[in-house]
Design an enzyme around this catalytic site. Structure first.
Site, PDB file in Angstrom:
ATOM      1  N   LYS A  56      17.457  -3.502  10.136  1.00  9.14           N
ATOM      2  CA  LYS A  56      17.197  -2.981   8.791  1.00  9.14           C
ATOM      3  C   LYS A  56      18.503  -3.062   7.999  1.00  9.14           C
ATOM      4  CE  LYS A  56      17.808   0.699   6.540  1.00  9.14           C
ATOM      5  NZ  LYS A  56      18.051   0.225   5.180  1.00  9.14           N
ATOM      6  N   CYS A  61      35.656   0.246   5.936  1.00 13.34           N
ATOM      7  CA  CYS A  61      35.843   1.382   6.849  1.00 13.34           C
ATOM      8  C   CYS A  61      37.275   1.452   7.355  1.00 13.34           C
ATOM      9  CB  CYS A  61      34.867   1.259   8.008  1.00 13.34           C
ATOM     10  SG  CYS A  61      34.956  -0.351   8.792  1.00 13.34           S
ATOM     11  N   GLU A  79      29.329   2.476  14.656  1.00 10.89           N
ATOM     12  CA  GLU A  79      30.549   2.068  13.948  1.00 10.89           C
ATOM     13  C   GLU A  79      30.542   2.857  12.652  1.00 10.89           C
ATOM     14  OE1 GLU A  79      32.949   0.061  14.858  1.00 10.89           O
ATOM     15  OE2 GLU A  79      32.111  -0.993  16.576  1.00 10.89           O
ATOM     16  N   GLU A 127      36.990  10.314   3.260  1.00 10.49           N
ATOM     17  CA  GLU A 127      37.049   8.867   3.032  1.00 10.49           C
ATOM     18  C   GLU A 127      36.763   8.625   1.548  1.00 10.49           C
ATOM     19  OE1 GLU A 127      33.781   6.857   4.985  1.00 10.49           O
ATOM     20  OE2 GLU A 127      34.973   5.062   5.346  1.00 10.49           O
TER      21      GLU A 127
END
Ligand code: NAP
Length: 490
Positions: free
Chosen positions: A185, A294, A260, A391
């Protein structure tokens, strides 16, 4: 329907349907979701808005196909992946254009992403032939213990928008290599990269049902994957919050899970570093994909004696970055992905400013309007500010000052995240000490770029579970079985 304005050579790459059991199809109820270009809000097309039923159809097909695929020999699987590697590179410009249109990144970066994605098909075409077992000495004189590795089965795979081709390739290549099948997906912002890959997989010879792409409702498709008994593994790249949700949802059927997740990378510059190289590395590590990776440097720590010099040089470089539509070859920073992203970036800057940080360049939405934001640098940043904890996922570089090695290691590790860290030094002993003490899955020493198919990518703490790429990248798609051979007597 895909917009006719999309200008690529190989129009066959533009698929606006899901790919299930080798068939292109729409959602059962005929609904679809629009995809737009973040650089100008133009409509690119739409893809089916599927739910649980279509996901289950794909899982059932994947399960059936996997039983046959698992019995093929390694050379056959290897050659199919090699074909896919070549096809990706033959279509590199078109595939890169799709990434730039969907996600906004500069075309040079999109070309790099396709090369990176293709490299996983090449690497795992080689690794397919190296799934070795073991022969262990018997624990009794008439026994031998044989260890074999077998494909885990059907893999549910969920990917983000920021590397729509590479994140998918990094998962499906090892899965296909060892004899698994995949139901994927993709993110709703960037589905065309996934359907283009499915189209090329068909040309490469990947059999029906081995690689399926289902677009649509994340919660419904995700739940179908995590609850279905035939899905043996979930592999996810995305935010830590969604990763935790999928981990919990997979617990009931005790699935193997690889995650991840988000990062909050420290980038440390010691006073013995090559300053010019450190500035260059920091600019790359911070502003690649508009700060939406990331492994982006999220906290730049500079030793106090070189703080002003570094900050000045870094600010100069950041202010020179060319912002624009990613299709323009001179562009170095494209738009952000969404209004939410702009809001988060603005909040982090506002919070830092209110607590005493100084903006040395940028700080505002770009004059181009829309989703463009100025490359921004903040100095005088402290550990209490929001930006030092969350983040940012945007083009903002906060620069912190530090005094000692031990102090900066503690501050760098003071986060629930543990994906990537970077540091610059010319001191050999310090290189070892700091590398070993940073609680991160990956460390860039005197470099701002760490991604390669040959190295194990992944994080510790709340940045994830498992590793992708490298010789370790197949492990998550394999089960270990041992066979105890008894009665070996004269
Ligand atoms: P996200 O919001 O977690 O979404 C990632 C994917 O998960 C999308 O396909 C999304 O679909 C899907 N998803 C969301 N909720 C779901 C649910 N309940 N069940 C199943 N699927 C669900 O992350 P993002 O904003 O796209 O990506 C940015 C994040 O990814 C950052 O935190 C970044 O650090 C991380 N990332 C990590 C790595 C790594 O290798 N460690 C690499 C790239 C990015 P919908 O959008 O339709 O909800």
């Amino acid at each position: 329907m895909v917009a006719e304005t999309i200008n690529i050579k190989n129009k066959a790459l533009l698929k606006d349907q899901c790919y299930i059991n080798g068939e292109w199809m729409g959602a059962n109820d005929g609904s679809s979701s629009e995809v737009t270009n973040p650089a100008n809000s133009e409509r690119l097309g739409s893809l089916p808005n599927c739910g649980a039923d279509e996901a289950i159809l794909a899982i059932t097909a994947a399960n059936k196909a996997q039983k046959i695929w698992a019995k093929t020999d390694a050379k056959e699987r290897s050659s199919v992946l090699k074909n896919l590697h070549h096809l990706m590179l033959e279509n590199q410009m078109d595939l890169a254009t799709i990434i730039t249109l969907e996600g906004g990144k500069p075309i040079s970066e999109s070309l790099g992403e396709i090369a990176y994605a293709a490299s996983f098909f090449e690497w795992f075409s080689e690794e397919a032939k190296r799934v070795y077992g073991d022969l262990i000495p018997g624990h009794q004189y008439d026994r031998r213990t044989l260890v074999i590795k077998q494909p885990i089965g059907v893999v549910g795979c969920i990917t983000p928008w920021n590397f729509p081709s590479a994140m998918l390739a990094r998962k499906i290549a090892p899965a296909i290599a060892v004899g698994c099948s995949v139901v994927a997906k993709p993110a709703p912002e960037t589905p065309f990269s996934a359907t283009a890959m499915a189209y090329l997989s068909e040309l490469a010879g990947v059999p029906k049902g081995i690689f399926n792409v289902v677009t649509g409702d994340a919660e419904k498709i995700g739940s179908a994957m995590t609850s279905h008994k035939d899905v043996k593994k979930i592999t996810f790249t995305g935010s830590t919050a969604v990763g935790k949700h999928l981990l919990k949802a997979s617990a009931d059927s005790v699935k193997k899970v690889s995650l991840e997740l988000g990062g909050h990378a420290p980038f440390i510059v010691f006073d013995d570093a090559n300053l010019e190289a450190a500035v260059e590395g920091a600019v790359i590590a911070k502003y690649r994909n508009s700060g939406q990776t990331c492994v982006c440097a999220n906290r730049i720590y500079v030793q106090s004696s070189i703080y002003d010099d570094f900050s000045q040089r870094f600010t100069e470089k950041a202010s020179e970055l060319v912002v624009g539509n990613g299709l323009d070859e001179s562009t170095q920073q494209g738009p952000l992905i969404s209004e939410n992203a702009i809001e988060k970036v603005s909040n982090h800057i506002e919070d830092a400013k209110n607590s005493g940080a100084i903006i040395t360049t940028g700080g505002n939405p770009h004059s181009l309007g829309g989703l463009f934001f100025e490359p921004t640098v903040l100095t005088g940043v402290s550990d209490e500010m929001l930006i030092s904890k969350e983040e940012t996922f945007g083009p903002v570089a906060p620069i912190f000052s530090f005094e000692t090695e031990q102090e900066v290691i503690e501050r760098a590790n003071n986060t629930p995240y543990g994906l990537a860290a970077y540091f610059y030094t010319t001191d050999l002993a310090k290189s070892w000490r700091v590398s070993e003490q940073l609680d991160y899955g990956m460390v860039g020493l005197n470099t701002g770029i760490i991604s390669t198919e040959m190295a194990p990518f992944g994080g510790v703490k709340e940045s994830g579970i498992g590793r992708e790429g490298s010789k370790y990248g197949v492990d998550d798609y394999l089960e270990i079985k041992y066979v105890s051979l008894a009665g070996i007597e004269d």
